[in-house]
Enzyme design. Structure first.
Site, PDB file in Angstrom:
ATOM      1  N   HIS A  67      -2.982  37.573   9.440  1.00  0.00           N
ATOM      2  CA  HIS A  67      -3.031  39.017   9.656  1.00  0.00           C
ATOM      3  C   HIS A  67      -1.826  39.529  10.433  1.00  0.00           C
ATOM      4  CE1 HIS A  67      -7.746  38.890   9.336  1.00  0.00           C
ATOM      5  NE2 HIS A  67      -7.124  38.470   8.234  1.00  0.00           N
ATOM      6  N   GLN A  68      -0.659  38.970  10.242  1.00  0.00           N
ATOM      7  CA  GLN A  68       0.516  39.477  10.935  1.00  0.00           C
ATOM      8  C   GLN A  68       0.766  40.935  10.515  1.00  0.00           C
ATOM      9  OE1 GLN A  68       0.589  36.571   9.170  1.00  0.00           O
ATOM     10  NE2 GLN A  68       0.891  34.987  10.714  1.00  0.00           N
TER      11      GLN A  68
END
Length: 620
Positions: free
Chosen positions: A552-553
């Site tokens: 989930h960067q």
């Protein structure tokens, strides 16, 4: 044995190392090599010729890029080219339960974060693995398929920052527009749609353990309901997943395959973009440079280039092209076109830990690899899309809860991911290796649980405060950038995670979980043992050793008005200081939404397409 041959051929054909194939399949694999079952690739481009010029060039085919390409090609006069560095997905990427295998294939870029003190101590070389999808569909080809949207307050906070048009009431129609939600109980819900491109379903297989998880949630005062609708109370649910009839629905399957024959859509795979072409005088984007078949090529845009390479690679391409922090670009001998200090900054992501594993006495209820890959289950999946292989990476349940440290009780700060298994359910074969857990730590802590009946919950802090950044290694486009992230930069993040872990232990002590004899696995991580198993200090130590990414960067091309010196794009997603370039992916979020990023990024693509259409269709 035909079905077993076919399954193992899937693994072999996507470059999975045979050392990762379980002993149960070794003999089948040897037999398969003699059977030579043929497979055929279906190229995306077909007989369409590549043009020198397009109206729009989309760099990347993940959820943002695929959605925007789909919607822009609704205008028949507009020609759209999608450039993707990876190859096409296939039946091999369709099997939800085998997601951990995909991390070892050429569908994964194979990124690692840089070593940071006190982080990822139980991970090989102290470097956290950061898998990113490389193929038509981007990371949606290798993610865990969990469909969530985030909290309304996430988007309202963007609007409060000056990002007009990004409040919850503004973005909700795009979430609804994007989805084809086939969950029967949401058929009449105003928050869902059954006619969009992105299929969302309940996984068609479940273990008895997920029902116990839901009962435990009721015991602790939570509701059972639709977690994608606006909620103000703790809620437990089975997951909604981006699957269709037991098969993964990547962004390619959702947005590109249905329109594959549109004459104005060209999709070029194995085309690595190395630079965005900018006019240094006019500050206008004119096209892109890419490499295919080891030949450098150029293609030009009449209207816009749309950068959808993801939160790790969109800032990389911007900096390589002369857009980014002046001092850093000059240090790497890159001519500066636009000085934007925020490019690559503001990196943040959701993270988790596998430390909490519970044994139980409900024999055969847990999912494990040996059972999943038997010929009957393989046949059930291949013929009907049913059975344990349809599980979304093993995740069955989800919950949103408030830790004691949450000072905004109407806005949950923790997510629980319930798994009818654990890190050891595949005998330490692929899951723990996909996250890089060292052999030593696995042997010391988890080996005794191999293939055992267990369940686990992975905690996920929804709004981390810690931030990282992306820097160039050098000016060579073939060299990965450097990813720096200290998960413990703001210690409150870790403290909230500790509280979440304690809540999970308390949940295991409910009547529901005690009815199956749930018991916490208490073998300590050796380096943390002196702190006393189960203490806050022990849990903090375990987090420092077993730190897992959740893919989930976000935030590295931050959206904000021109008055914000850290902003990279404006609320129309146009890169500040340039014309003809927008960023359409998860990198634009000023703060990470409380969600897994597939659905929010598809929403960005849907919204971006409408903004682009509105602008260009109004031009004389």
């Amino acid at each position: 044995m035909y079905w077993s041959y076919l399954l193992i051929s899937l693994l072999a054909s996507i470059s999975v190392s045979t050392s990762l194939i379980t002993p149960v399949l070794q003999e089948i694999y040897r037999d398969y090599k003699q059977s030579r079952i043929p497979f055929r690739e279906d190229p995306w481009l077909g007989n369409k010729p590549i043009l020198d010029e397009y109206d729009f060039i989309v760099i990347g085919s993940g959820p943002g890029g695929a959605a925007v390409a789909n919607r822009l090609t609704e205008i028949r006069d507009w020609k759209v080219l999608v450039l993707e560095a990876g190859k096409d997905g296939s039946i091999y990427t369709d099997i939800p339960a085998l997601v951990s295998y995909l991390q070892f294939t050429d569908y994964n870029w194979g990124f690692e974060a840089e070593k940071m003190p006190g982080n990822c101590l139980g991970i090989t070389e102290g470097k956290c693995k950061w898998p990113r999808g490389k193929g038509i569909g981007g990371t949606s080809l290798i993610n865990y398929m969990i469909y969530t949207r985030g909290n309304p307050a996430d988007y309202d906070s963007y609007a409060a920052d000056g990002n007009y048009g990004w409040s919850y009431k503004d973005v909700l129609p795009y979430f609804i527009k994007s989805e084809q939600n086939n969950v029967e109980e949401y058929k009449e819900s105003p928050f869902h749609n059954r006619k969009g491109y992105l299929t969302v379903e309940r996984v068609n297989y479940k273990t008895p353990l997920v029902d116990i998880f839901l009962k435990a949630g009721v015991e602790v005062g939570a509701e059972i309901g639709d977690y994608t609708a606006p909620n103000v109370r703790p809620i437990f649910s089975r997951i909604q997943a981006t699957v269709k009839k037991g098969r993964r629905v990547s962004a390619a399957k959702a947005y590109l395959e249905p329109i594959k024959n549109r004459a104005n859509l060209h999709v070029l795979e194995k085309a690595r973009v190395t630079k965005i072409l900018l006019d240094s005088i006019t500050k206008r984007v004119i096209g892109v440079e890419f490499v295919k078949n080891r030949k450098k090529r150029y293609v030009y845009s009449r209207k816009e280039v749309i950068l959808s390479s993801g939160s790790l690679q969109s800032p990389h391409l911007l900096m390589l092209s002369g857009v980014g922090p002046r001092a850093h670009l000059e240090e790497k001998n890159i001519p500066v076109i636009v000085d934007l200090p925020g490019v690559g900054d503001n990196l943040h992501e959701h993270w988790t830990t596998p430390s909490l594993v519970f044994t139980h006495n409900l024999t055969g209820a847990s999912s494990n690899e040996r059972d999943a890959l038997n010929p009957v289950n393989v046949k059930n999946w291949l013929t009907r899309g049913e059975g344990v292989l349809a599980l979304a990476g093993g995740v069955e349940g989800i919950a949103y809860v408030n830790t004691p440290l949450n000072n905004r009780g109407e806005y949950p700060d923790m997510e629980f991911l319930f798994n009818a298994g654990g890190l050891s359910s595949d005998g330490g074969n692929t899951l723990r290796k996909s996250f890089g857990v060292t052999d030593e730590l696995y042997e010391d802590v988890f080996r005794t649980l191999d293939y055992k009946d267990v369940w686990s919950i992975f905690p996920m802090l929804l709004r981390p405060k810690s931030r990282g950044r992306i820097l160039l290694k050098d000016n060579n486009p073939w060299h990965w950038p450097l990813f720096y992230h200290d998960y413990f930069q703001d210690l409150q993040d870790a403290q909230r995670m500790v509280e979440g872990m304690k809540m999970i232990v308390a949940l295991s002590q409910t009547e529901a979980f005690q009815s199956i004899g749930s018991k916490l696995h208490t073998v300590p991580i050796p380096a943390c043992a002196p702190l006393g198993f189960g203490t806050d200090e022990y849990w903090l130590c375990s987090l420092r050793h077993l730190t897992f990414t959740l893919h989930h960067q976000s935030g590295t091309c931050k959206m904000g008005p021109s008055s914000d010196p850290s902003a990279v794009v404006d609320p129309q997603l146009r890169v500040h200081g340039l014309t003809g370039l927008r960023v359409v992916d998860a990198s634009v979020f000023p703060r990470l939404p409380s969600a897994h990023l597939y659905a929010p990024t598809a929403m960005v693509g849907e919204k971006a397409a409408d903004m682009i259409k509105s602008y260009w269709l109004s031009q004389p």
